[in-house]
Design a protein around this motif. Structure first.
Motif, short mmCIF file in Angstrom:
data_model
loop_
_atom_site.label_atom_id
_atom_site.label_comp_id
_atom_site.label_asym_id
_atom_site.label_seq_id
_atom_site.Cartn_x
_atom_site.Cartn_y
_atom_site.Cartn_z
N UNK A 383 -70.31 27.90 12.81
CA UNK A 383 -71.56 27.85 11.81
C UNK A 383 -71.37 26.37 11.23
N UNK A 384 -70.21 26.52 10.58
CA UNK A 384 -70.03 25.16 9.83
C UNK A 384 -69.84 23.81 10.70
N UNK A 385 -69.43 23.85 11.85
CA UNK A 385 -69.65 22.56 12.63
C UNK A 385 -71.01 22.33 12.92
N UNK A 386 -71.91 23.26 13.25
CA UNK A 386 -73.13 23.06 13.61
C UNK A 386 -73.85 22.42 12.40
N UNK A 387 -73.79 23.14 11.20
CA UNK A 387 -74.36 22.68 9.94
C UNK A 387 -73.89 21.12 9.66
N UNK A 388 -72.52 20.72 9.64
CA UNK A 388 -72.17 19.64 9.48
C UNK A 388 -72.58 18.62 10.42
N UNK A 389 -72.61 18.90 11.62
CA UNK A 389 -73.33 18.13 12.66
C UNK A 389 -74.88 17.57 12.50
N UNK A 390 -75.73 18.72 12.17
CA UNK A 390 -76.85 18.46 11.78
C UNK A 390 -77.21 17.66 10.60
N UNK A 391 -76.25 17.94 9.54
CA UNK A 391 -76.69 17.12 8.32
C UNK A 391 -76.16 15.84 8.54
N UNK A 412 -73.80 21.37 -0.33
CA UNK A 412 -72.69 21.61 0.28
C UNK A 412 -72.79 23.05 1.27
N UNK A 413 -71.98 23.12 1.99
CA UNK A 413 -71.92 24.06 2.98
C UNK A 413 -71.26 25.36 2.16
N UNK A 414 -72.13 26.53 2.10
CA UNK A 414 -71.66 27.77 1.50
C UNK A 414 -71.74 28.92 2.25
N UNK A 415 -70.35 29.41 2.52
CA UNK A 415 -70.24 30.60 3.52
C UNK A 415 -69.12 31.58 2.78
N UNK A 416 -69.47 32.70 2.63
CA UNK A 416 -68.61 33.57 2.25
C UNK A 416 -68.07 34.37 3.10
N UNK A 527 -74.15 40.10 14.67
CA UNK A 527 -73.91 38.82 15.16
C UNK A 527 -75.47 38.22 15.12
N UNK A 528 -76.49 38.99 15.67
CA UNK A 528 -77.81 38.39 15.53
C UNK A 528 -78.16 38.22 14.11
N UNK A 529 -77.90 39.00 13.26
CA UNK A 529 -78.19 38.99 11.93
C UNK A 529 -77.66 37.63 11.59
N UNK A 530 -76.46 37.34 11.67
CA UNK A 530 -75.61 36.27 11.19
C UNK A 530 -76.13 35.00 11.91
N UNK A 531 -76.51 34.84 13.05
CA UNK A 531 -76.88 33.73 13.83
C UNK A 531 -77.97 33.58 13.15
N UNK A 537 -79.96 28.78 7.00
CA UNK A 537 -79.34 28.03 6.29
C UNK A 537 -79.50 26.53 6.57
N UNK A 538 -79.64 26.05 7.86
CA UNK A 538 -79.56 24.80 8.17
C UNK A 538 -81.03 24.44 8.03
#
Length: 580
Positions: A383-391, A412-416, A527-531, A537-538
């Motif tokens: 998730x973080x890599x995808x967010x970072x790549x898109x940003x 900022x990427x926020x993920x708990x 998983x689907x909910x988190x995906x 988020x993105x």
């Protein structure tokens, strides 16, 4: 005021022109036109209400001030070989001579000269002077003019800097009349004709039209107006000032001045319309790339979801393997335990139950929790890599719009991870808890114990059930009371225990498959909910950019439509003005 000099047709055209320029001003404001261009259009609008404006320009020492003094018939402006005019001088009619500093660079001179009642004259600082500010204020005032009188010197006609300055005047769509001053330096008529032809040819090439050209000597004309008689006549003829003065004061009559007055703002407006039409088209082209960026990200997010679902199956297999291994241990346990050789152990329910939990259940729950934790770490990392790549990709594109995008892009990427671990882990634990391992162990122990008891009952018959259970369940299977015969052991080994073993295996297999299915379904749902949350988020992070692009396209499309309509209206209005 201009309105006082207009007939009804001219007044109607003035009204239409003012409305058109006002609409254009609003459109340019929406397009964030430069303050300078907006101010220029506002001044042009204001100029519509004023008298005809004759702006005199040229390089320093071309004789502009001498020319104006000759036109006025008196030496009112300073002359010299160095730059003498350091501000805009606006000459207006007044019963008495006076001067007022209206702006930092604008000095208004009122003079009791009759023809100034219908014409305002502007004397500008010389261009190409050492003092750069002189040229700046000159170029600032040109767009306000109704007629530009461009003065060049006969000793250096049509210099390169004059070409540059004339091209700027041309861009504003101004009517230009060229005055070649200082022809008194020539003794031969051929020299004057040569210079005139030279200027005419070059001006036509530059302006696209053949301008009116007047070769004069302002010095001789000014001198002629201070003497009388034959000397005056000779000087006046030698100055050749008469045709130019006639053009300004008589040929350029009121109707022609009104036509120029109405036509010149249209030139300013047309230039701004064309300039900002190009700006609008460039921005729309730029937005095309922005929409391509958004489409690329959308496509990448779709591929990201597909890849995640594919990889999730691999991650889920680790959890599935834990239950596979548990099932395999169960099969092995039944084969090793539920058999005649261990009949002494089978009647001990505590031992059977304990061995089942130890050997079959083992640490399956902890292993499932470990695998779920690793699955969550995998989710977070991807998730973080995808967010970072898109940003990173988006920020490179959005830099050019940064000052116009409302809202923080990306952030900022926020993920708990703790919340995700609690959510997915809780779902997994609830499924696993549905398998009652303690109850299953007890049921197994009771089942095999009862099998032994049932065999004994069949063999002893009359001894009574109570006696047999006491013997079997609380001692051993040794034949202490002679109740068990060889037939009982055979029945236990050939029929009862194998049946129980097969049933136990079948039950465990069924329950493991149910558990695996429930666990996979639960984790897949999480998983689907988190995906979905990840992609959302993105999209929320890039929302300020996407909102800007979409709203900007709507705005620019409207502006483009207005500018195209303005171009059409300007052409139509110009045609009507030219018919005056």
């Amino acid at each position: 005021m201009l309105r006082n000099l207009l007939d009804q047709q001219q007044a109607d055209l003035l009204q239409k022109e003012r409305a058109l320029l006002e609409d254009l001003r609003v459109t340019l404001a929406r397009l964030d036109a430069t303050p300078e261009d907006q101010r220029r259009l506002a001044l042009t609008l204001r100029q519509l209400e004023e008298l005809f404006l004759l702006v005199i320009v040229g390089e320093f020492n071309a004789g502009k001030s001498a020319f104006i003094n000759a036109l006025l018939g008196q030496k009112l402006l300073a002359e010299g070989v160095t730059p003498t005019t350091n501000r805009i001088n606006v000459l207006r009619y007044g019963a008495e001579q006076s001067q007022t500093l209206r702006e930092e660079d604008v000095l208004v001179l009122t003079l009791p000269v009759a023809w100034l009642q219908e014409i305002n004259v502007v004397d500008t600082p010389g261009t190409n002077a050492v003092i750069q500010r002189h040229q700046e204020i000159t170029e600032d005032f040109v767009p306000r003019s109704d007629l530009v009188l461009f003065i060049t010197s006969a000793d250096r006609p049509f210099s390169e800097s004059e070409r540059t300055f004339l091209s700027r005047i041309r861009d504003w769509g101004k009517k230009v009349v060229i005055v070649i001053n200082k022809i008194d330096i020539f003794e031969q008529e051929d020299d004057i004709q040569q210079i005139t032809q030279f200027v005419e040819d070059n001006a036509q090439t530059l302006l696209g039209v053949r301008p009116q050209i007047f070769p004069v000597s302002a010095r001789l004309a000014q001198k002629a107006k201070t003497v009388t008689g034959v000397e005056r006549t000779a000087l006046w003829q030698a100055s050749r000032f008469g045709p130019l003065e006639e053009f300004i004061l008589s040929t350029l009559d009121q109707r022609q001045r009104v036509r120029l007055k109405l036509e010149n703002p249209l030139g300013v407006a047309a230039r701004l319309q064309e300039q900002y039409q190009a700006t609008t088209q460039a921005r729309i082209t730029l937005l095309t790339e922005d929409f391509r960026t958004i489409d690329t990200i959308d496509s990448q997010l779709g591929a990201y979801e597909e890849d995640m679902r594919h990889d999730f199956k691999y991650q889920l297999s680790h959890v599935d393997n834990v239950l596979h291994e548990m099932s395999a241990r169960g099969m092995e346990f039944f084969d090793d335990t539920v058999r005649v050789a261990r009949v002494f152990d089978l009647v001990n329910t505590s031992k059977v139950k304990g061995e089942f939990e130890e050997k079959v259940i083992a640490n399956a729950v902890q292993e499932i929790e470990t695998q779920v934790g690793e699955l969550i770490d995998w989710l977070v990392e991807r998730d973080f890599k995808q967010w970072q790549g898109v940003m990173d990709y988006l920020n490179r594109r959005a830099e050019q719009h940064q000052d116009r995008i409302v809202g923080q892009l990306g952030g900022q990427f926020e993920f708990n991870r703790r919340e995700l671990l609690a959510s997915v882990g809780r779902a997994a634990r609830e499924v696993v808890a549905g398998y009652d391992r303690i109850g299953e162990a007890r049921q197994l122990a009771d089942s095999v114990q009862m099998a032994v008891a049932q065999t004994a009952i069949a063999e002893v018959g009359a001894l009574g059930l109570g006696t047999v259970l006491v013997v079997i369940l609380h001692t051993t299977l040794a034949d202490v009371s002679g109740v068990l015969a060889a037939g009982a052991v055979a029945a236990l080994g050939l029929y009862i225990l194998p049946t129980r073993r097969r049933k136990a295996k079948a039950d465990l297999k069924t329950k493991m498959e149910t558990l695996r299915g429930n666990l996979a379904a639960s984790l897949s749902t999480e998983f689907e909910q988190e995906l979905s949350r990840s992609v959302r988020r993105i999209r929320e992070a890039m929302a300020p950019y996407t909102r800007f692009v979409r709203s900007e396209r709507t705005k620019l499309s409207e502006i483009e439509s207005h500018l195209l309509q303005a171009a059409s209206d300007l052409r139509a209005l110009r045609a009507q003005v030219q018919e005056l």
